[in-house]
Design an enzyme around this catalytic site. Structure first.
Site, PDB file in Angstrom:
ATOM      1  N   GLY A 136      10.675 -49.004 123.921  1.00  0.00           N
ATOM      2  CA  GLY A 136      11.279 -48.467 125.206  1.00  0.00           C
ATOM      3  C   GLY A 136      11.420 -47.056 124.979  1.00  0.00           C
ATOM      4  O   GLY A 136      11.818 -46.578 123.935  1.00  0.00           O
TER       5      GLY A 136
ATOM      6  N   GLN B 149      15.824 -39.050 126.732  1.00  0.00           N
ATOM      7  CA  GLN B 149      15.391 -38.702 125.282  1.00  0.00           C
ATOM      8  C   GLN B 149      14.322 -37.913 125.041  1.00  0.00           C
ATOM      9  O   GLN B 149      14.181 -37.451 124.085  1.00  0.00           O
ATOM     10  CB  GLN B 149      14.914 -40.299 124.748  1.00  0.00           C
ATOM     11  CG  GLN B 149      15.886 -41.283 124.825  1.00  0.00           C
ATOM     12  CD  GLN B 149      15.245 -42.769 124.100  1.00  0.00           C
ATOM     13  OE1 GLN B 149      14.751 -43.383 124.878  1.00  0.00           O
ATOM     14  NE2 GLN B 149      15.398 -42.551 122.685  1.00  0.00           N
TER      15      GLN B 149
ATOM     16  N   CYS C  60      16.968 -47.007 117.695  1.00  0.00           N
ATOM     17  CA  CYS C  60      16.548 -45.951 118.592  1.00  0.00           C
ATOM     18  C   CYS C  60      15.830 -44.890 118.168  1.00  0.00           C
ATOM     19  O   CYS C  60      16.099 -44.355 117.034  1.00  0.00           O
ATOM     20  CB  CYS C  60      17.977 -45.740 119.381  1.00  0.00           C
ATOM     21  SG  CYS C  60      17.771 -44.332 120.746  1.00  0.00           S
ATOM     22  N   LEU C  61      14.720 -44.539 118.981  1.00  0.00           N
ATOM     23  CA  LEU C  61      14.018 -43.345 118.752  1.00  0.00           C
ATOM     24  C   LEU C  61      15.056 -42.112 118.497  1.00  0.00           C
ATOM     25  O   LEU C  61      14.510 -40.942 117.770  1.00  0.00           O
ATOM     26  CB  LEU C  61      12.938 -43.268 119.447  1.00  0.00           C
ATOM     27  CG  LEU C  61      11.916 -44.426 119.644  1.00  0.00           C
ATOM     28  CD1 LEU C  61      10.699 -44.208 120.679  1.00  0.00           C
ATOM     29  CD2 LEU C  61      11.360 -44.489 118.090  1.00  0.00           C
TER      30      LEU C  61
ATOM     31  N   HIS D 202      19.057 -51.651 126.707  1.00  0.00           N
ATOM     32  CA  HIS D 202      19.399 -50.143 126.023  1.00  0.00           C
ATOM     33  C   HIS D 202      18.770 -49.059 126.593  1.00  0.00           C
ATOM     34  O   HIS D 202      19.429 -47.960 126.661  1.00  0.00           O
ATOM     35  CB  HIS D 202      18.513 -50.670 124.679  1.00  0.00           C
ATOM     36  CG  HIS D 202      18.330 -49.579 123.930  1.00  0.00           C
ATOM     37  ND1 HIS D 202      18.889 -49.696 122.371  1.00  0.00           N
ATOM     38  CD2 HIS D 202      17.904 -48.228 123.681  1.00  0.00           C
ATOM     39  CE1 HIS D 202      18.585 -48.446 121.965  1.00  0.00           C
ATOM     40  NE2 HIS D 202      18.141 -47.472 122.782  1.00  0.00           N
ATOM     41  N   GLU D 203      17.878 -49.326 127.394  1.00  0.00           N
ATOM     42  CA  GLU D 203      17.200 -48.018 127.945  1.00  0.00           C
ATOM     43  C   GLU D 203      17.836 -47.655 129.107  1.00  0.00           C
ATOM     44  O   GLU D 203      18.076 -46.525 129.525  1.00  0.00           O
ATOM     45  CB  GLU D 203      15.430 -48.424 128.343  1.00  0.00           C
ATOM     46  CG  GLU D 203      14.555 -48.664 127.246  1.00  0.00           C
ATOM     47  CD  GLU D 203      14.735 -47.860 126.135  1.00  0.00           C
ATOM     48  OE1 GLU D 203      15.041 -46.586 126.352  1.00  0.00           O
ATOM     49  OE2 GLU D 203      14.508 -48.145 125.061  1.00  0.00           O
TER      50      GLU D 203
ATOM     51  N   HIS E 187      20.702 -45.246 128.240  1.00  0.00           N
ATOM     52  CA  HIS E 187      20.506 -44.215 128.090  1.00  0.00           C
ATOM     53  C   HIS E 187      20.656 -43.314 129.365  1.00  0.00           C
ATOM     54  O   HIS E 187      20.907 -42.036 129.341  1.00  0.00           O
ATOM     55  CB  HIS E 187      18.918 -43.950 127.525  1.00  0.00           C
ATOM     56  CG  HIS E 187      18.723 -44.004 126.137  1.00  0.00           C
ATOM     57  ND1 HIS E 187      19.027 -43.153 125.229  1.00  0.00           N
ATOM     58  CD2 HIS E 187      18.067 -44.999 125.343  1.00  0.00           C
ATOM     59  CE1 HIS E 187      18.863 -43.357 124.064  1.00  0.00           C
ATOM     60  NE2 HIS E 187      18.096 -44.585 124.039  1.00  0.00           N
TER      61      HIS E 187
HETATM   62 NI    NI Z   1      17.141 -45.866 122.601  1.00  0.00          NI
END
Ligand code: NI
Length: 193
Positions: free
Chosen positions: A54, A59, A104-105, A146-147, A150
């Site tokens: 995701g 991000q 998480c990226l 999670h997304e 963000h």
């Molecule tokens: Ni993330």
């Protein structure tokens, strides 16, 4: 280098914690034009290349309420990515609890258990502005929560224990100081004023 940059043109750089932009609240999408479609497709490509399951627009430095998720089954080793874009997503119903190990990226080198809802119902618009609803449970429900977090400037490390979080921040600081000493911070460095 030039050739590589050309073929990878639509893979976007991902902001890393503690970049303050990751803590900002994103704005609703109002313009469903070509620019939005291009951003969503670049984000999908960036997510797949990472690889991740995701990615949220903030991000990649765009403070817009847009996320992409990979709908393929993570348990299937031969899966092909199946990206879905959700514009202005909103959790309209949530039920139950699950504890899931997340990463998480934007948060390097950390995986930690987070408590989330087991099932969620999400209302969103597609890239043309048409409303649709996704009902998800388990892994997919975690990714959605999670997304969407963000978009409100919330990282999963804000949902882990304060002790684990401070240990992570400390280790990150140590590593960065070492990089600075070794001259890996680039021109100007982190100590430049
Ligand atoms: Ni993330």
């Amino acid at each position: 280098m030039a050739a590589l940059a050309k073929t990878r043109m639509s893979i976007l750089p991902i902001l890393k914690f503690p970049d303050p932009r990751l803590n900002e609240v994103s704005k609703p999408v109002e313009d469903f034009g070509e620019e939005l479609k291009a951003l969503a497709s670049d984000m999908a490509e960036t997510m797949i290349a990472a690889p991740g399951v995701g990615l949220a627009a903030p991000q990649v430095g765009k403070l817009l309420r847009l996320i992409v998720i990979d709908q393929s089954d993570p348990a299937d080793e031969n899966r092909t990515p199946s990206p879905l874009a959700l514009v202005n997503p909103e959790i309209v119903h949530a039920e139950g609890k699950q504890v899931y190990k997340e990463g998480c990226l934007s948060v390097e080198d950390l995986q930690s258990e987070v408590t989330r809802h087991m099932t969620v119902e999400v209302e969103a618009e597609d890239l043309d502005g048409n409303l649709f609803t996704v009902t998800a449970e388990g892994h997919k429900a975690v990714v959605l929560q999670h997304e969407i977090d963000h978009l409100d400037g919330v990282l999963f490390i804000e949902r882990i224990s304060p002790l684990k979080r401070s240990m992570y921040v400390k280790s990150l600081r140590k590593r960065r100081n070492k990089d600075d000493k070794d001259g890996k911070a680039g021109k100007g460095g982190r100590n430049a004023r």
